[in-house]
Design a protein around this motif. Structure first.
Motif, short mmCIF file in Angstrom:
data_model
loop_
_atom_site.label_atom_id
_atom_site.label_comp_id
_atom_site.label_asym_id
_atom_site.label_seq_id
_atom_site.Cartn_x
_atom_site.Cartn_y
_atom_site.Cartn_z
N UNK A 1 0.81 -1.22 0.00
CA UNK A 1 0.00 0.00 0.00
C UNK A 1 0.85 1.27 0.00
N UNK A 2 0.29 2.30 -0.62
CA UNK A 2 1.01 3.56 -0.75
C UNK A 2 1.04 4.33 0.56
N UNK A 3 2.15 5.02 0.79
CA UNK A 3 2.26 5.89 1.95
C UNK A 3 1.45 7.16 1.71
N UNK A 4 0.57 7.53 2.63
CA UNK A 4 -0.24 8.75 2.43
C UNK A 4 0.55 10.01 2.75
N UNK A 5 -0.06 11.16 2.46
CA UNK A 5 0.52 12.43 2.85
C UNK A 5 1.13 13.22 1.72
N UNK A 6 0.77 12.88 0.45
CA UNK A 6 1.34 13.57 -0.69
C UNK A 6 0.24 13.98 -1.67
N UNK A 7 0.37 15.16 -2.24
CA UNK A 7 -0.55 15.66 -3.24
C UNK A 7 0.24 15.91 -4.52
#
Length: 412
Positions: free
Chosen positions: A163-169
């Motif tokens: 799963x991808x690490x969150x916190x990026x736009x």
């Protein structure tokens, strides 16, 4: 069976296939030239993805490494050593920053910056716990750790590793307005490459970096410049940001910082940013080791004179002029981008893939690297001679003519 084929077959049997190298086996190298196990010479026009800005076996760098190898190579950061302060002060001064945090690889520098930016956001900006976000760019390449590939837009780098690490736009590269629109109360940083290397040496519109700097200042977020490939002389200035007189809050450095001898990377920033990291919160056994510091200090000294920057600017003008001469008129080049001794060359897809062009170049004694279809990257060592640079472009013209079946264009 040739020595080359034997080595390649042994390597393929015993190593993971995470790369698809050209079928050349390098044995030794000096300056801008390498020699394979068959004794054939090649002009290196990749320079270890800019790790070899100062050439293979640069005498000053090799001497610094040799001297240090005989005295001390590793203590870990559990103790001080006598090369640490020299390297940190020299690099901080080169960057115009208060301090540096040394690591080993470029990806480690990026991961360090992400941690620092988040912690700065919580402790200085006042972002709610676990809510920090960082604005990043489409087409980015910052490394291959699980966190970094989580915000990659390249399927080869990203897919299958979730799963991808969150916190990026993710926003469009080159659009300052897209960055402005993406920033919210939880944004702690904007992370970008001043020139996107892996994407094909993409240079953003003029004024883009200045606008990003202004937006980050206005909105109270950190501007993080990944200069791992573009920095340390490659583009004709010490940093690619210098072309717009922009100073980011954090420089991310690597590749050429190790002089092609050892992996060295660093984050450079002011105390108000890097000061949020305290003992036990981040580190590396090998980061800032004596050998790395000795080599890194030698690299900093080479950059102080401005000689390599000036050479990259002068020869870069020649490189781009010659490459533009291959555009159109059946010569095989569709577009040329870049700055200094760094170019992305888009080849007419009807002639072949970027890989096929690089194979044709290899047969003619030039080593380069493809990316994204029919694009090749050229990034020779900054100490390359003018004659060798001209010869490399001649070979590109000849290789394209060979692929097109038009020998009259050989040497164009």
């Amino acid at each position: 069976m040739s020595a080359t084929r034997k080595f390649i077959e042994r390597s393929e049997r015993r190593s993971a296939h995470n790369y698809h190298p050209l079928p050349v086996v390098v044995r030794e190298a000096h300056g801008a030239w390498v020699v394979d196990v068959e004794g054939r010479r090649y002009l290196d026009c990749l320079a270890g993805y800019s790790s070899l800005n100062f050439g293979h076996g640069n005498p000053a760098i090799v001497q610094a490494a040799r001297d240090q190898l005989q005295r001390l190579t590793l203590t870990s950061r559990a103790f001080f050593h006598d090369r640490f302060a020299e390297f940190c002060q020299g690099l901080a001064d080169l960057c115009g920053k208060d301090m540096v945090l040394p690591m080993n690889t470029g990806a480690e520098a990026v991961e360090t910056a992400i941690k620092v930016a988040r912690k700065w956001g919580y402790e200085v900006k006042g972002v709610a716990p676990d809510q920090a976000n960082i604005v990043v760019m489409e087409g980015n390449f910052h490394g291959r750790t699980t966190t970094i590939v989580s915000f990659s837009t390249d399927p080869d780098a990203r897919d299958g590793f979730g799963p991808a690490t969150p916190g990026f736009t993710i926003v469009k590269y080159g659009s300052a307005e897209a960055i402005r629109d993406a920033i919210d109360e939880n944004t702690v940083a904007v992370l970008l490459e001043p020139i996107q290397g892996e994407a094909g040496v993409l240079v953003p519109p003029r004024g883009y970096l200045r606008e990003v700097r202004e937006i980050c200042t206005e909105r109270g977020v950190l501007f993080i410049a990944d200069e791992i490939q573009s920095g340390l002389g490659r583009t004709g200035r010490t940093f690619a940001c210098d072309h717009e007189d922009v100073v980011p809050d954090m420089y991310l450095l690597g590749k050429a910082l190790g002089g092609g001898v050892v992996p060295v990377s660093a984050v450079a920033a002011d105390a108000g940013v890097l000061g949020v990291i305290r003992p036990g919160q981040h580190g590396s056994t090998f980061g800032g080791n004596p050998l790395a510091c000795a080599v890194g200090a030698a690299v900093v000294e080479l950059l102080r004179t401005g000689e390599f920057q000036a050479r990259a600017a002068e020869l870069g003008d020649l490189l781009h002029e010659r490459l533009r001469g291959l555009i159109g008129r059946g010569r095989g080049v569709v577009a040329v981008r870049g700055r200094g001794l760094w170019a992305g060359v888009d080849v007419d897809p009807s002639l072949g893939t970027g890989r096929e062009v690089c194979e044709a170049l290899m047969r003619r004694g030039v080593l380069a690297k493809d990316t994204h279809g029919s694009t090749i990257r050229l990034a020779p060592p900054l100490m390359i001679s003018e004659d060798d640079l001209n010869w490399a472009v001649d070979q590109l013209g000849a290789a394209l003519a060979e692929l097109a079946g038009t020998p009259e264009h050989v040497g164009a």
